[in-house]
Design an enzyme around this catalytic site. Structure first.
Site, PDB file in Angstrom:
ATOM      1  CG  HIS A  84      -2.316   0.506   0.904  1.00  0.00           C
ATOM      2  ND1 HIS A  84      -2.556   1.504  -0.019  1.00  0.00           N
ATOM      3  CD2 HIS A  84      -3.532   0.153   1.394  1.00  0.00           C
ATOM      4  CE1 HIS A  84      -3.862   1.750  -0.080  1.00  0.00           C
ATOM      5  NE2 HIS A  84      -4.474   0.930   0.762  1.00  0.00           N
TER       6      HIS A  84
ATOM      7  CG  ASP B 236      -3.036   4.857  -4.578  1.00  0.00           C
ATOM      8  OD1 ASP B 236      -2.362   4.863  -3.537  1.00  0.00           O
ATOM      9  OD2 ASP B 236      -3.012   5.779  -5.419  1.00  0.00           O
TER      10      ASP B 236
END
Length: 425
Positions: free
Chosen positions: A397, A401
């Site tokens: 992450h 995204d």
């Protein structure tokens, strides 16, 4: 007679030290030129250390699990002639001898030829063993399938691999017993057990543990699961195998998945990337080097299909098969186990419903394949039987995204559900 001292060789790529993984000889053994003496573990691969001379092993320079510097004394061999050192100048480290018991255990673990291998029956001490009914023995997916095909209950088979892992050889030893002892474990299956076994975390297992811990501590993992209808791609695969299997080889689903990754990554270059979190630099790559997570007897390995973007289905299939065989036999080279840009992991028929794969740092994505099952589905108001499969994938992450990850997996889904689009440029 003289003494020939073999030092830890320089394996290259700036490696200053390696871990001694397993001895294939012990003090007193006679060895011949080119016989493998030991395996050492670098940060990526297992490397064989052969003997350059004929002679008798008189001392070992380390014990399995010990980290040794390049140039340190590995083994001392008594040879005819003067040897390469004077007896008085022989380093003290050479006289250190690894325990014979540990050497025997490691030899069984690696399942490689040694100078004087013990018969299988002697190593196994009887291939039958009693386990609790709910105890799940350690075994690779291939061994489990083999046992299922043979009608063997794995809990009754004594494992000779690391941590008691059941190997293919153990199944053979179990069958070799015949039916005379088939009922022997029944009474023992309910007996109380108080035995314990301590397994040193060394060699490949130590490397796997370090990499998994490093990945979970440094990357911000998140997973995304999507259901895919693979009926059409499975029909295409069956058709191609029927038409070309005899001449080009059989196709599994993996080459189609590799192709889907290649095509989908064209629109998601941020996912075919490596992240150097120390330098704070993301490197996006045009080449797609797909790591194929492979379970071997010594542990999980990730050989790499290089330039998957330039390979046909059969080319990918052949390379996946070659690399998997090399990895399982412990013959994959350092180069074949490094350099991936994205990893594909599959447990095949044992793939379960959902998994949460761990990233193969410094990559930022790993795609996990679950098993294919037939289920009733509603299509255009009609209930039909379709072949369904989940993709359970993880992403970093810090780089990827959530929306991009979801769109990427959806792109793979679209390609597999309409397999003709895999080949439309």
């Amino acid at each position: 007679m003289g003494t020939h001292v073999i030092k830890m060789p320089d394996i290259g790529e700036g490696i200053a030290e390696v871990e001694l993984s397993v001895w294939h000889v012990k003090v007193g053994d006679m060895v011949v030129e080119d016989q493998v003496l030991a395996d050492v573990m670098t940060d990526k691969a297992m490397v064989d250390i052969p003997s350059p001379v004929h002679g008798k092993v008189i001392a070992l320079g380390g014990q399995p699990g010990e980290v040794m510097a390049v140039g340190s004394v590995l083994i001392s061999i008594e040879v005819e002639g003067a040897g390469n050192v004077k007896e008085s100048a022989q380093p003290a480290a050479v006289v250190k001898e690894a325990p014979v018991a540990a050497t025997k255990v490691e030899t069984v673990v690696e399942s490689k030829p040694v100078a004087a291998p013990a018969p299988k029956a002697a190593v196994c001490q009887g291939p039958m063993v009693a386990r609790e009914a709910d105890e799940r023995p350690l075994a690779s997916p291939a061994v489990r399938k083999h046992a299922l095909d043979l009608g063997i209950q794995l809990r009754l088979v004594r494992g000779t691999g690391p941590a008691g892992r059941v190997l293919h050889e153990d199944l053979d030893a179990y069958l070799a017993q015949g039916q005379s002892n088939a009922s022997a474990p029944v009474a023992a299956a309910y007996a109380q057990r108080t035995d314990e076994q301590q397994i040193p975390v060394i060699g490949m297992r130590r490397k796997i543990a370090q990499r998994m811990q490093d990945a979970t501590q440094r990357a911000a993992h998140f997973s995304y699961v999507e259901e895919i209808d693979v009926t059409a791609v499975e029909e295409l695969r069956a058709h191609l195998n029927e038409k070309h299997g005899a001449t080009r080889g059989k196709l599994t689903l993996l080459p189609f998945l590799v192709r889907a990754l290649v095509v989908a990554l064209r629109d998601f270059p941020q996912i075919n990337a490596r992240y150097d979190d120390e330098a704070q630099v993301i490197t996006r790559l045009g080449a797609v080097h797909v790591g194929i997570a492979t379970q071997a007897d010594i542990g999980l390995m990730v050989p790499v299909v290089r330039h998957a973007e330039a390979r046909s289905l059969w080319d990918s299939a052949a390379e996946i098969s070659r690399l998997a065989t090399a990895a399982r036999n412990g013959k994959a080279s350092r180069d074949e186990l490094s350099g991936s840009t994205i990893t594909l992991t599959s447990l095949g028929a044992l793939g379960g419903i959902v998994s949460t794969p761990v990233l193969n740092l410094p990559e930022v994505a790993i795609v996990g394949v679950n098993k294919i099952v037939e289920r009733p589905m509603v299509i255009k108001g009609q209930i039909v039987i379709r072949k369904m499969m989940n993709l359970s994938s993880s992403f970093d992450h810090r780089v990827v995204d959530g929306m991009d990850a979801a769109l990427f997996i959806q792109a793979i889904r679209g390609l597999l559900e309409q397999p003709a689009t895999l080949f439309v440029e």
